[in-house]
Each structure stands twice: as C-alpha cells, then as structure tokens.
Design an enzyme around this catalytic site. Structure first.
Site, PDB file in Angstrom:
ATOM      1  N   HIS A  17      40.587  49.698  44.759  1.00 32.65           N
ATOM      2  CA  HIS A  17      39.872  49.974  43.501  1.00 32.65           C
ATOM      3  C   HIS A  17      40.153  51.409  43.052  1.00 32.65           C
ATOM      4  CE1 HIS A  17      36.656  46.918  45.014  1.00 32.65           C
ATOM      5  NE2 HIS A  17      37.285  46.355  44.007  1.00 32.65           N
ATOM      6  N   LYS A  41      28.837  35.237  44.029  1.00 34.86           N
ATOM      7  CA  LYS A  41      28.995  36.001  45.283  1.00 34.86           C
ATOM      8  C   LYS A  41      27.666  36.474  45.845  1.00 34.86           C
ATOM      9  CE  LYS A  41      33.624  37.872  44.450  1.00 34.86           C
ATOM     10  NZ  LYS A  41      34.383  39.105  44.166  1.00 34.86           N
ATOM     11  N   ARG A  90      46.319  42.352  43.115  1.00 36.89           N
ATOM     12  CA  ARG A  90      46.924  42.668  44.410  1.00 36.89           C
ATOM     13  C   ARG A  90      48.135  41.793  44.693  1.00 36.89           C
ATOM     14  NH1 ARG A  90      41.464  41.736  47.545  1.00 36.89           N
ATOM     15  NH2 ARG A  90      41.532  40.148  45.929  1.00 36.89           N
ATOM     16  N   SER A 128      37.127  44.152  49.619  1.00 33.71           N
ATOM     17  CA  SER A 128      35.775  44.529  50.030  1.00 33.71           C
ATOM     18  C   SER A 128      35.323  43.654  51.204  1.00 33.71           C
ATOM     19  CB  SER A 128      34.808  44.365  48.854  1.00 33.71           C
ATOM     20  OG  SER A 128      35.181  45.192  47.800  1.00 33.71           O
TER      21      SER A 128
HETATM   22  O1  PNS Z   1      34.696  42.242  41.527  1.00 33.92           O
HETATM   23  P1  PNS Z   1      34.683  40.841  41.025  1.00 33.92           P
HETATM   24  O2  PNS Z   1      33.569  40.059  41.693  1.00 33.92           O
HETATM   25  O3  PNS Z   1      36.011  40.177  41.164  1.00 33.92           O
HETATM   26  O4  PNS Z   1      34.347  40.912  39.463  1.00 33.92           O
HETATM   27  C1  PNS Z   1      34.289  39.749  38.645  1.00 33.92           C
HETATM   28  C2  PNS Z   1      33.485  40.063  37.404  1.00 33.92           C
HETATM   29  C3  PNS Z   1      32.113  40.515  37.831  1.00 33.92           C
HETATM   30  C4  PNS Z   1      34.194  41.170  36.655  1.00 33.92           C
HETATM   31  C5  PNS Z   1      33.356  38.802  36.506  1.00 33.92           C
HETATM   32  O5  PNS Z   1      32.755  37.808  37.253  1.00 33.92           O
HETATM   33  C6  PNS Z   1      32.567  39.074  35.219  1.00 33.92           C
HETATM   34  O6  PNS Z   1      33.081  39.662  34.291  1.00 33.92           O
HETATM   35  N1  PNS Z   1      31.291  38.650  35.203  1.00 33.92           N
HETATM   36  C7  PNS Z   1      30.389  38.888  34.077  1.00 33.92           C
HETATM   37  C8  PNS Z   1      30.086  37.608  33.325  1.00 33.92           C
HETATM   38  C9  PNS Z   1      31.141  37.365  32.261  1.00 33.92           C
HETATM   39  O7  PNS Z   1      31.423  38.180  31.410  1.00 33.92           O
HETATM   40  N2  PNS Z   1      31.774  36.169  32.332  1.00 33.92           N
HETATM   41  C10 PNS Z   1      32.807  35.788  31.399  1.00 33.92           C
HETATM   42  C11 PNS Z   1      34.181  36.106  31.920  1.00 33.92           C
HETATM   43  S1  PNS Z   1      34.804  34.741  32.832  1.00 33.92           S
END
Ligand code: PNS
Length: 164
Positions: A17, A41, A90, A128
């Site tokens: 990150h 998660k 990645r 993570s």
């Molecule tokens: O670190 P992560 O868990 O891979 O992040 C994923 C994340 C949190 C960025 C994604 O799940 C997200 O944007 N969630 C917010 C809800 C949203 O906007 N959903 C629409 C996009 S699919």
C-alpha cells in the site's frame, strides 16, 4: 487541482500500500486515503486503529491525508472533489475484481476514472491477511509493514488476541 482517492480496508496498511501511496502522491496534486469497511470482510483492527496506522505511515508526504468513511466510494470522491480512484494491482488475480469495481464505479459516474498502479515487483506477495497470519504465528513482519508504529500496533493486537 488533480485530487485522487485511494480507498481500501488497510487492515493493516502494508509496504505494498505504502509504495502505491508514494507513486500516487507523485502523480496527483493531492491524495486522500479513504479507510472503510468492505462488507465482505472481517477486520482485526477498528477503523480508528487502521487510520492511526495509515497516518503514522504518511507523515513524510505533504500532499497526502487520510480519513475514514462509510458508504459508496464514489460519494466519498464527490465529497472530496476527487476525479480519480487509485487501486494497486499486485498480480493477475487482482485484475478481474478490480476491473469489476472500476466498471461499476464508472457506471455511477463516468467522470471519475479508476487508475491502476502496479505494485513494486517485490511486493507482489504482500497482503494484509498474510501479515496478520505471520504475526499470529510468530513470524517477522518487519519488512512487510511501512514503519515501526504499524508493526507495534499489530504485535500489540496479536498479543491481546492471544490472551483471550
Ligand atoms: O481494501 P479492499 O477491501 O480491497 O477495498 C475494497 C473497497 C473497500 C475499496 C471496495 O469494497 C469499496 O469501494 N467499497 C465501498 C462500497 C462501494 O463503493 N461499492 C461500489 C464499488 S463495487
């Protein structure tokens, strides 16, 4: 002003990150790291703990801030006046999910672009989840986290979990 959002769980922030943050900070005028809960998660750290670790990692950047948010990433972008979403890639396994998210987000607002930043080749296996597993099993996580504060937070949490 080119403002970008880097959304994610950051549970905890990794060296991968951090390298994405460093690249994005050099490409955009301002970068806001948005820490949120992905509904699919389970987390080891609260959002406030994750924010603390991210803030400890971005002290050297004058154009990077971090905050927690909830709801849609696109709504957070609008609130911050951002036109770009940053996501790190990645390896090929990341791509299909990231493309799906980028497409959904583009449908919500075509003016906001998702920018994929490839992680450093040395970080391709850093996650993570792996860091948490290593810490729980007594492995050395020093090289996988951006600084000593993050390492200490993880080790403190792992100790607490072990005491339960
Ligand atoms: O670190 P992560 O868990 O891979 O992040 C994923 C994340 C949190 C960025 C994604 O799940 C997200 O944007 N969630 C917010 C809800 C949203 O906007 N959903 C629409 C996009 S699919």
């Amino acid at each position: 002003m080119r403002i970008a959002i880097y959304p994610g769980s950051f549970d905890p922030i990794t060296v991968g990150h951090f390298n994405v943050i460093r690249s994005a900070a050099s490409l955009f005028d301002f970068l806001v790291i948005g820490i949120l809960d992905n509904l699919n998660k389970k987390y080891m750290f609260t959002k406030t703990e994750r924010l603390h670790m991210v803030k400890a990692s971005i002290k050297s950047f004058s154009n990077v801030s971090a905050e927690v948010f909830s709801g849609l990433t696109m709504d957070f972008c609008k609130k911050k006046g951002a036109n770009f979403i940053i996501r790190g890639i990645r390896h090929s396994i990341d791509i299909s999910f990231e493309m799906q998210m980028a497409h959904v987000n583009k449908k919500i607002d075509p003016k906001i672009e998702t920018i994929f930043i490839p992680t450093d080749s040395t970080d391709f296996c850093v996650s993570s989840s792996l860091i948490k597993e290593l810490a729980i099993l007594g492995g050395d996580i020093s090289e996988l986290v951006p600084n000593i504060t993050v390492k200490e937070c993880i080790m403190k949490k792992v100790k607490k979990v072990g005491e339960k």
